[in-house]
Design a protein around this motif. Structure first.
Motif, PDB file in Angstrom:
ATOM      1  N   LEU A 103      -1.876   0.888  19.365  1.00  0.00           N
ATOM      2  CA  LEU A 103      -0.917   0.183  18.512  1.00  0.00           C
ATOM      3  C   LEU A 103      -0.628   0.980  17.246  1.00  0.00           C
ATOM      4  CD1 LEU A 103      -1.933  -3.588  18.670  1.00  0.00           C
ATOM      5  CD2 LEU A 103      -0.001  -2.474  19.741  1.00  0.00           C
ATOM      6  N   THR A 104       0.621   0.965  16.835  1.00  0.00           N
ATOM      7  CA  THR A 104       1.043   1.655  15.615  1.00  0.00           C
ATOM      8  C   THR A 104       1.001   0.685  14.436  1.00  0.00           C
ATOM      9  OG1 THR A 104       3.346   1.046  15.916  1.00  0.00           O
ATOM     10  CG2 THR A 104       2.605   3.124  16.943  1.00  0.00           C
ATOM     11  N   ALA A 105       1.143   1.225  13.224  1.00  0.00           N
ATOM     12  CA  ALA A 105       1.207   0.387  12.026  1.00  0.00           C
ATOM     13  C   ALA A 105       2.330  -0.636  12.163  1.00  0.00           C
ATOM     14  CB  ALA A 105       1.415   1.251  10.787  1.00  0.00           C
ATOM     15  N   HIS A 106       3.465  -0.204  12.682  1.00  0.00           N
ATOM     16  CA  HIS A 106       4.620  -1.090  12.859  1.00  0.00           C
ATOM     17  C   HIS A 106       4.282  -2.229  13.827  1.00  0.00           C
ATOM     18  CE1 HIS A 106       8.768  -2.207  14.107  1.00  0.00           C
ATOM     19  NE2 HIS A 106       9.010  -1.961  12.836  1.00  0.00           N
ATOM     20  N   ALA A 107       3.624  -1.918  14.931  1.00  0.00           N
ATOM     21  CA  ALA A 107       3.261  -2.941  15.916  1.00  0.00           C
ATOM     22  C   ALA A 107       2.224  -3.903  15.347  1.00  0.00           C
ATOM     23  CB  ALA A 107       2.729  -2.279  17.188  1.00  0.00           C
ATOM     24  N   GLN A 123      10.497 -10.607   7.595  1.00  0.00           N
ATOM     25  CA  GLN A 123      11.479  -9.554   7.821  1.00  0.00           C
ATOM     26  C   GLN A 123      10.728  -8.226   7.853  1.00  0.00           C
ATOM     27  OE1 GLN A 123      14.819 -10.267   8.292  1.00  0.00           O
ATOM     28  NE2 GLN A 123      14.149 -12.398   8.160  1.00  0.00           N
ATOM     29  N   VAL A 124      10.554  -7.654   9.041  1.00  0.00           N
ATOM     30  CA  VAL A 124       9.828  -6.397   9.190  1.00  0.00           C
ATOM     31  C   VAL A 124      10.828  -5.252   9.144  1.00  0.00           C
ATOM     32  CG1 VAL A 124       8.304  -5.033  10.669  1.00  0.00           C
ATOM     33  CG2 VAL A 124       8.066  -7.533  10.588  1.00  0.00           C
ATOM     34  N   ASP A 125      10.582  -4.270   8.266  1.00  0.00           N
ATOM     35  CA  ASP A 125      11.448  -3.098   8.204  1.00  0.00           C
ATOM     36  C   ASP A 125      11.456  -2.400   9.558  1.00  0.00           C
ATOM     37  OD1 ASP A 125      11.825  -3.670   5.537  1.00  0.00           O
ATOM     38  OD2 ASP A 125      10.654  -1.978   4.790  1.00  0.00           O
ATOM     39  N   ALA A 126      12.620  -1.948   9.987  1.00  0.00           N
ATOM     40  CA  ALA A 126      12.757  -1.307  11.295  1.00  0.00           C
ATOM     41  C   ALA A 126      12.152   0.090  11.323  1.00  0.00           C
ATOM     42  CB  ALA A 126      14.236  -1.232  11.686  1.00  0.00           C
ATOM     43  N   THR A 127      12.045   0.727  10.167  1.00  0.00           N
ATOM     44  CA  THR A 127      11.520   2.089  10.116  1.00  0.00           C
ATOM     45  C   THR A 127      10.167   2.112   9.415  1.00  0.00           C
ATOM     46  OG1 THR A 127      12.643   2.537   8.021  1.00  0.00           O
ATOM     47  CG2 THR A 127      13.825   3.106  10.048  1.00  0.00           C
ATOM     48  N   THR A 128       9.437   3.172   9.657  1.00  0.00           N
ATOM     49  CA  THR A 128       8.188   3.407   8.954  1.00  0.00           C
ATOM     50  C   THR A 128       8.358   4.644   8.075  1.00  0.00           C
ATOM     51  OG1 THR A 128       7.317   4.747  10.764  1.00  0.00           O
ATOM     52  CG2 THR A 128       6.766   2.403  10.786  1.00  0.00           C
ATOM     53  N   THR A 129       7.463   4.795   7.127  1.00  0.00           N
ATOM     54  CA  THR A 129       7.446   5.979   6.272  1.00  0.00           C
ATOM     55  C   THR A 129       6.064   6.604   6.377  1.00  0.00           C
ATOM     56  OG1 THR A 129       6.748   4.707   4.334  1.00  0.00           O
ATOM     57  CG2 THR A 129       9.130   5.001   4.654  1.00  0.00           C
ATOM     58  N   SER A 135      -7.107  11.593   1.542  1.00  0.00           N
ATOM     59  CA  SER A 135      -7.752  11.158   2.784  1.00  0.00           C
ATOM     60  C   SER A 135      -6.918  11.446   4.025  1.00  0.00           C
ATOM     61  CB  SER A 135      -8.046   9.653   2.712  1.00  0.00           C
ATOM     62  OG  SER A 135      -6.846   8.930   2.490  1.00  0.00           O
ATOM     63  N   GLY A 136      -5.646  11.861   3.856  1.00  0.00           N
ATOM     64  CA  GLY A 136      -4.808  12.172   5.002  1.00  0.00           C
ATOM     65  C   GLY A 136      -3.396  11.650   4.851  1.00  0.00           C
ATOM     66  N   VAL A 137      -2.644  11.772   5.938  1.00  0.00           N
ATOM     67  CA  VAL A 137      -1.269  11.277   5.988  1.00  0.00           C
ATOM     68  C   VAL A 137      -1.308   9.913   6.663  1.00  0.00           C
ATOM     69  CG1 VAL A 137       1.051  11.686   6.872  1.00  0.00           C
ATOM     70  CG2 VAL A 137      -0.344  13.614   6.073  1.00  0.00           C
ATOM     71  N   TRP A 138      -0.713   8.923   6.009  1.00  0.00           N
ATOM     72  CA  TRP A 138      -0.731   7.536   6.485  1.00  0.00           C
ATOM     73  C   TRP A 138       0.671   7.115   6.888  1.00  0.00           C
ATOM     74  CZ3 TRP A 138      -5.248   4.436   6.237  1.00  0.00           C
ATOM     75  CH2 TRP A 138      -6.353   5.051   5.636  1.00  0.00           C
ATOM     76  N   THR A 139       0.814   6.506   8.052  1.00  0.00           N
ATOM     77  CA  THR A 139       2.066   5.878   8.470  1.00  0.00           C
ATOM     78  C   THR A 139       2.090   4.485   7.853  1.00  0.00           C
ATOM     79  OG1 THR A 139       2.061   7.106  10.538  1.00  0.00           O
ATOM     80  CG2 THR A 139       3.460   5.145  10.437  1.00  0.00           C
ATOM     81  N   VAL A 140       3.239   4.108   7.275  1.00  0.00           N
ATOM     82  CA  VAL A 140       3.336   2.849   6.537  1.00  0.00           C
ATOM     83  C   VAL A 140       4.449   1.984   7.120  1.00  0.00           C
ATOM     84  CG1 VAL A 140       3.585   1.788   4.267  1.00  0.00           C
ATOM     85  CG2 VAL A 140       2.657   4.119   4.451  1.00  0.00           C
ATOM     86  N   ALA A 141       4.103   0.740   7.460  1.00  0.00           N
ATOM     87  CA  ALA A 141       5.077  -0.261   7.901  1.00  0.00           C
ATOM     88  C   ALA A 141       5.107  -1.361   6.850  1.00  0.00           C
ATOM     89  CB  ALA A 141       4.679  -0.829   9.259  1.00  0.00           C
ATOM     90  N   SER A 142       6.303  -1.898   6.566  1.00  0.00           N
ATOM     91  CA  SER A 142       6.459  -2.909   5.519  1.00  0.00           C
ATOM     92  C   SER A 142       7.167  -4.145   6.039  1.00  0.00           C
ATOM     93  CB  SER A 142       7.277  -2.343   4.350  1.00  0.00           C
ATOM     94  OG  SER A 142       6.639  -1.234   3.783  1.00  0.00           O
ATOM     95  N   ALA A 143       6.852  -5.281   5.429  1.00  0.00           N
ATOM     96  CA  ALA A 143       7.508  -6.548   5.756  1.00  0.00           C
ATOM     97  C   ALA A 143       7.548  -7.408   4.503  1.00  0.00           C
ATOM     98  CB  ALA A 143       6.762  -7.287   6.861  1.00  0.00           C
ATOM     99  N   THR A 144       8.486  -8.342   4.487  1.00  0.00           N
ATOM    100  CA  THR A 144       8.539  -9.338   3.430  1.00  0.00           C
ATOM    101  C   THR A 144       8.557 -10.714   4.082  1.00  0.00           C
ATOM    102  OG1 THR A 144      10.951  -9.234   3.378  1.00  0.00           O
ATOM    103  CG2 THR A 144       9.761  -7.867   1.773  1.00  0.00           C
ATOM    104  N   GLY A 145       8.152 -11.712   3.319  1.00  0.00           N
ATOM    105  CA  GLY A 145       8.137 -13.080   3.802  1.00  0.00           C
ATOM    106  C   GLY A 145       7.699 -14.008   2.689  1.00  0.00           C
ATOM    107  N   ILE A 146       7.559 -15.263   3.012  1.00  0.00           N
ATOM    108  CA  ILE A 146       7.221 -16.287   2.027  1.00  0.00           C
ATOM    109  C   ILE A 146       5.816 -16.816   2.312  1.00  0.00           C
ATOM    110  CG2 ILE A 146       7.915 -18.496   0.995  1.00  0.00           C
ATOM    111  CD1 ILE A 146       9.986 -16.268   0.646  1.00  0.00           C
ATOM    112  N   VAL A 147       4.962 -16.826   1.287  1.00  0.00           N
ATOM    113  CA  VAL A 147       3.621 -17.397   1.372  1.00  0.00           C
ATOM    114  C   VAL A 147       3.521 -18.461   0.285  1.00  0.00           C
ATOM    115  CG1 VAL A 147       1.134 -16.977   1.195  1.00  0.00           C
ATOM    116  CG2 VAL A 147       2.621 -15.237   2.211  1.00  0.00           C
ATOM    117  N   SER A 148       3.293 -19.701   0.676  1.00  0.00           N
ATOM    118  CA  SER A 148       3.190 -20.817  -0.281  1.00  0.00           C
ATOM    119  C   SER A 148       4.379 -20.858  -1.233  1.00  0.00           C
ATOM    120  CB  SER A 148       1.882 -20.728  -1.064  1.00  0.00           C
ATOM    121  OG  SER A 148       0.772 -20.770  -0.199  1.00  0.00           O
ATOM    122  N   GLY A 149       5.583 -20.607  -0.708  1.00  0.00           N
ATOM    123  CA  GLY A 149       6.807 -20.675  -1.500  1.00  0.00           C
ATOM    124  C   GLY A 149       7.107 -19.448  -2.335  1.00  0.00           C
ATOM    125  N   VAL A 150       6.258 -18.419  -2.269  1.00  0.00           N
ATOM    126  CA  VAL A 150       6.428 -17.206  -3.076  1.00  0.00           C
ATOM    127  C   VAL A 150       6.748 -16.030  -2.156  1.00  0.00           C
ATOM    128  CG1 VAL A 150       5.254 -15.611  -4.663  1.00  0.00           C
ATOM    129  CG2 VAL A 150       4.792 -18.076  -4.801  1.00  0.00           C
TER     130      VAL A 150
END
Length: 196
Positions: A103-107, A123-129, A135-150
């Motif tokens: 599994l990848t960071a995105h998955a 809302q999961v970003d379609a691309t990774t950076t 410590s190395g090169v890290w693949t990064v996946a991002s998402a936004t959403g609402i937790v307890s109204g925030v």
């Protein structure tokens, strides 16, 4: 952030470790995931810090004074730990797996946000950076959403060290995402040192 969504996060991370193992070993790319431009974080001033060595002696990391840390017992991991800001608003979880997962960071991120009842309207970003740290090169996946109204921003970082997948999760209110990345998360990544 209330402690209940945090407990859900820990349970979900534990469950996802098993999902990654069941899906097979070896690197793969998640469907629809593309790699975007590489970002190298700028050096930042580090707040006063405390050093932490994982329970298994696999890594050390420095975290901001006033934050709490606890070792986590999670399936298929060794030395997992959770770091919480005062008040539990920002969360940084280190989860070294005992194997290399397919599994990848995105998955991982897509599975997390779709299965966490406390994380609404994801809302999961379609691309990774990628981000480079000592410590190395890290693949990064991002998402936004609402937790307890925030509105929250969730990131999953993934790298392979000594043939094993290492995951780091960050969760922070979206209004603080940029400032906390600079003030806390980037310095924590910069201080992360693998000992074995």
């Amino acid at each position: 952030m209330s402690k209940r969504p945090l407990i859900n996060l820990i349970c979900l991370l534990t469950m996802l470790s098993g999902i990654g193992l069941l899906s097979g070993c070896g690197p793969t790319k998640a469907a629809g995931s593309t790699l975007a431009a590489t970002a190298t974080p700028a050096a930042t001033a580090t707040p006063a810090v405390t050093a932490y060595t994982s329970s298994d002696g696999q890594y050390t990391i420095q975290y901001p004074n006033g934050w709490t840390v606890k070792a986590l017992a999670a399936q298929n991991t060794s030395g997992a730990a959770e770091f919480d800001s005062s008040g539990g608003i920002a969360v940084f979880v280190v989860q070294p797996l005992t194997v290399k997962t397919a599994l990848t960071a995105h998955a991982f991120l897509k599975d997390i946000v779709s299965n966490d009842a406390a994380f609404h309207n994801p809302q999961v970003d379609a691309t990774t950076t990628t981000e480079s740290y000592p410590s190395g090169v890290w693949t990064v996946a991002s998402a936004t959403g609402i937790v307890s109204g925030v509105p929250y921003t969730w990131r999953v970082y993934e790298t392979v060290h000594s043939g094993h997948t290492v995951l780091i999760y960050t969760l922070v209110p979206s209004s603080l995402a940029a400032s906390d990345q600079t003030a806390y998360f980037a310095p924590m990544f910069t201080s992360l040192t693998f000992l074995k």
